[in-house]
Design a protein around this motif. Sequence first.
Motif, PDB file in Angstrom:
ATOM      1  N   LEU B   4       0.966  -1.204   0.031  1.00 26.02           N
ATOM      2  CA  LEU B   4       0.043   0.038   0.141  1.00 26.02           C
ATOM      3  C   LEU B   4       0.923   1.242  -0.072  1.00 26.02           C
ATOM      4  CD1 LEU B   4      -2.909   1.084   0.544  1.00 26.02           C
ATOM      5  CD2 LEU B   4      -2.524   0.936   2.939  1.00 26.02           C
ATOM      6  N   PRO B   6       1.095   5.703  -1.510  1.00 25.74           N
ATOM      7  CA  PRO B   6       0.483   6.628  -2.425  1.00 25.74           C
ATOM      8  C   PRO B   6       0.974   6.618  -3.959  1.00 25.74           C
ATOM      9  CG  PRO B   6       2.162   7.830  -1.101  1.00 25.74           C
ATOM     10  CD  PRO B   6       1.917   6.204  -0.377  1.00 25.74           C
ATOM     11  N   SER B   7       0.441   7.343  -4.862  1.00 28.57           N
ATOM     12  CA  SER B   7       1.038   6.918  -6.198  1.00 28.57           C
ATOM     13  C   SER B   7       2.302   7.465  -6.246  1.00 28.57           C
ATOM     14  CB  SER B   7      -0.010   7.654  -7.370  1.00 28.57           C
ATOM     15  OG  SER B   7      -0.889   8.539  -6.550  1.00 28.57           O
ATOM     16  N   CYS B   9       5.106   5.869  -5.160  1.00 33.06           N
ATOM     17  CA  CYS B   9       5.922   5.330  -3.959  1.00 33.06           C
ATOM     18  C   CYS B   9       6.795   4.249  -4.534  1.00 33.06           C
ATOM     19  CB  CYS B   9       5.016   5.226  -2.828  1.00 33.06           C
ATOM     20  SG  CYS B   9       4.471   3.662  -2.842  1.00 33.06           S
ATOM     21  N   LYS B  11       5.498   1.124  -5.646  1.00 33.03           N
ATOM     22  CA  LYS B  11       4.607  -0.215  -5.367  1.00 33.03           C
ATOM     23  C   LYS B  11       4.983  -1.064  -6.677  1.00 33.03           C
ATOM     24  CE  LYS B  11       0.865   1.851  -5.135  1.00 33.03           C
ATOM     25  NZ  LYS B  11       0.470   3.303  -5.236  1.00 33.03           N
ATOM     26  N   GLU B 128      -2.735  -3.244  -8.831  1.00 35.74           N
ATOM     27  CA  GLU B 128      -4.073  -2.492  -8.501  1.00 35.74           C
ATOM     28  C   GLU B 128      -5.192  -3.096  -9.334  1.00 35.74           C
ATOM     29  OE1 GLU B 128      -3.904   1.469  -8.547  1.00 35.74           O
ATOM     30  OE2 GLU B 128      -1.812   1.545  -7.684  1.00 35.74           O
ATOM     31  N   THR B 160      -2.076  -1.724  -4.239  1.00 37.21           N
ATOM     32  CA  THR B 160      -3.019  -0.876  -4.052  1.00 37.21           C
ATOM     33  C   THR B 160      -2.681   0.470  -3.361  1.00 37.21           C
ATOM     34  OG1 THR B 160      -5.380  -0.325  -3.395  1.00 37.21           O
ATOM     35  CG2 THR B 160      -4.006  -1.732  -1.916  1.00 37.21           C
ATOM     36  N   HIS B 161      -3.422   1.584  -3.989  1.00 37.37           N
ATOM     37  CA  HIS B 161      -3.311   2.757  -3.227  1.00 37.37           C
ATOM     38  C   HIS B 161      -4.653   3.168  -2.430  1.00 37.37           C
ATOM     39  CE1 HIS B 161      -5.298   4.161  -7.091  1.00 37.37           C
ATOM     40  NE2 HIS B 161      -6.165   4.511  -6.217  1.00 37.37           N
ATOM     41  N   GLN B 163      -6.323   2.372   0.797  1.00 40.20           N
ATOM     42  CA  GLN B 163      -6.222   1.705   2.338  1.00 40.20           C
ATOM     43  C   GLN B 163      -7.301   0.756   2.698  1.00 40.20           C
ATOM     44  OE1 GLN B 163      -8.057   3.020   4.877  1.00 40.20           O
ATOM     45  NE2 GLN B 163      -8.862   4.833   4.097  1.00 40.20           N
ATOM     46  N   ARG B 177       6.872   4.187   0.866  1.00 36.48           N
ATOM     47  CA  ARG B 177       6.594   5.620   0.628  1.00 36.48           C
ATOM     48  C   ARG B 177       8.128   6.234   0.249  1.00 36.48           C
ATOM     49  NH1 ARG B 177       5.904  10.884   4.395  1.00 36.48           N
ATOM     50  NH2 ARG B 177       4.854  11.847   2.767  1.00 36.48           N
ATOM     51  N   GLU B 330       2.256  13.383  -2.228  1.00 34.59           N
ATOM     52  CA  GLU B 330       3.220  13.218  -3.742  1.00 34.59           C
ATOM     53  C   GLU B 330       4.417  14.417  -3.631  1.00 34.59           C
ATOM     54  OE1 GLU B 330       0.288  14.243  -6.422  1.00 34.59           O
ATOM     55  OE2 GLU B 330      -0.569  12.271  -6.177  1.00 34.59           O
TER      56      GLU B 330
END
Lengths: 548, 330
Positions: B4, B6-7, B9, B11, B128, B160-161, B163, B177, B330
């Motif tokens: 998990l 934020p966009s 980061c 993942k 995602e 996924t972003h 939560q 992050r 971001e």
Amino acid sequence: MSLLKKIDEISGSYKARNAWLTFAIVLFIAIIVIPAIFVVTKLFTEWDLVSGVLNDPASMEVIEGAVWNSFSIAAIVTVIDILVGLPMAWIMVRRDFKGKKWLDTLLDMPLAFPTAVLGISVVMFWGAPEGITIPGLGLDLSPYVMLLFLHIIFTYPYMVRSLSGILEQIDVNYETAAMTLGASKWTAVRTITIPLFRAGLATGFILCFARSLSETGGTYIALTMMGVESTFFTGPSFISWLKSDPTMVDSGDYMGAMILISVVMIVLALILLVVVKWIIARFRIPWKKVWPEIGRSVSRGPLPKVKDVITVVFLIIVVLLPSFYIFAYLTEPIPDIDYGTLLSSTGVSFLVAGVAVLVDLILGIPLSLYIARHKGGKLAGILDGLVNVPLIIPTTALGFSLALFWASFGAGDSMAIVLVILGHISFTYPLVVRNLVGAIEEVNPECEEIAMTLGAKPFRAFRTILMPIIKSSVVAGCILAFTRSLGETGATIAISDSVSTVPIYITNLVQDHMYTEAAMCSIVLIAICFVLMMVVRMLTHRRQGRDA
Amino acid sequence: MTILGPSGCGKTTLIKVISGIWTPTEGKVYVDGRDVTNIPMEDRDVGYVFQNIALFPHMNLRDNVEYSPRVKDQGDERMAELSEEYLKLVGMFQRAGMLPSELSGGEQQKVAIARALASGSKMLMLDEPLSALDARVRVELRYELRRIVKKLGITVLHVTHDQEEAMSVSDRIVLMRYGAIAESGAPLDIYRRPKSVFAANFIGETNLFECTVSDWSKSGKTRVTMRGGREIRVSRTDFRPGDAVVVSVRPEHVRPDEDGIEAKVRSVSFRGVYWRVRTMAESSDYIEYDVPADGEVPEVGDTVRLSFDRNASVVFPRPEGGIEEEIRLE
């Protein structure tokens, strides 16, 4: 400004818009479609002349040979283009490397060269024609093979462009998904990406095939330089040859032969277009059978590298070097060029190309808008098909047909320049409209709808919203059409003997074996083309900068 | 396990490297203790499901699911067996002859999962997988996904972003992050005891107060002073008086209280099961709390008094860049 405002106001009326569209469609059919295929009617009205040729075995043998040469060369060239174009499309779309921009520009170069110039350059490079002092490779190639090399050069960019265009739209994830499922790169490409290519293959196939089929100037010059112009023919070069021989022009055989070969080329080309579309709509590239071992062995090790190297080497040796070889003349002392004639023919070329492109735009925009915004509609479908017609008809046949059409209205030699412009409109129109339709389809119609809900009249919405968005495609289409017109030989010759554009001037020089002069004129023409393209690019760039 | 964050980061980069789609510039990838860094993706046996689904559009569902056994040359019988098994597992066997374009997004994604599973890999990367779907389908498919994974007993890394999605599908959440793992743990632990202000804010919703520790006893009892001078009791900590801290309290732990902090109601919004009330305290901190749908809802402009369960609060050292910087996405 007040004129624009007036048009804005008028465009608010549904009736006015419909009238404008109808006007554009009628003109399109009346001055582009019908003249292009008018010659077919001559088959019936001038049957005596035609049957005279049909009953003459010697003429028939020549005509059959010419048609066979044209179609077989076009077919072979197109297949080679697909084979070497696919890996090149992959390199252009899926790779990132230094100098990619350069490669991108180089790919389009042959399109900016008049084919007449390419004809000289290619024969110089591969062969050792008499009367040329610059050493070439000196290979003793047959006319057929030489024409293959020549035709690959000016069809290859079309193929790579259409294949890259489609590849860009195929999600790279399909290939990646296949590979995470255990497929080797080769298997993934063969079973997933290539089968998704169909539409792109059709476009590329038709573009290349039609271009090769209709090319006159370069072909005729190459044959002349090899000294076989009166023994070896393609369809278009046969027409040029008939035209070039004044003793022939006055005989009845001439008319019959011209009509026959034009009709044969037009009908075969149209049949081919339909057949290719039909086959491609039904044909599925098989993917069910896989050979994991072979796939693995060609995906690993040196083979992928070897493939890329061959692709690039092919581009350099077969496409680029022969195109640029004419610049070798720069090492020679500059001959006496008849600058007066060169300048006046350049003027004529630019006038013809400029007016043609302008008319293309004016007539093309309403039609493109209609086709793009009514996708799937019946009328749009028919128009879409009709637009392609002048593209696949050999330009020589088209020019001949058009001249006959207007002659039947009494248009004589005094109108020659107008007729030449009309001819050039015919074969450049599809290029402009294709580009426009493609660009408009990409734009969300909601953009214009929003502008209109904010109070803009349709024409204003078009020129302030849609036009700025699609401007670069429009410019690209216009440049393509302009250079295509500038380089055209066949149609011009077929329409009139009195209008001398640059390619015609160069062709005449070659016929008189004045190669150095021809080469220098070619270089000047190329230089003018480049400067022009640069200026257009700079202008559009600067304007974009100011708008932003 | 869910990854998990934020966009941007890292993942997706992480699972693309694990599955071999991308090659890492440095470092190694180990699967089950085995170094697989140099094994190409087609031999790595790590399934991958794309956000945009990527079913092969020119093949029907059965051919899509049979693709992996086909390219591995496992024979027609095995192919038919596998496609039946996995299409049945995702409930799409009846429609095996259809083309992907005839299916809804959710159905397509189920087939994409079946296709990845039919490759026989014991590890599945989901990039995602639900975010391209409609809200309701997304929620339904969550449970479906968990059911399938539990039934097969395979390892899944689910990126996924969202939560809420992360908490409801996974046994373990890894919070990322700036290209690194920020923290990881079971969903409930990470929700109740986040280890950073960022985690507290990103996973679930929370109120954050900048405070200074004013009193601390050996047993860990801590008091802090809010901006504006009000002193409140928080959970037990190891901070010393004078330390700058951030206190996190989830809205569900805030309740009206006669002796609480005075705050003015700024907005009230209906969320279905409850009302979310946003207030501003005298310390100019925002405090949000929930009122049950049938409860007594204050009006905008009213003054309320609020307090919270001190054991439910979490205290962090105050981040150097300030709270805003810490919770930035971001």
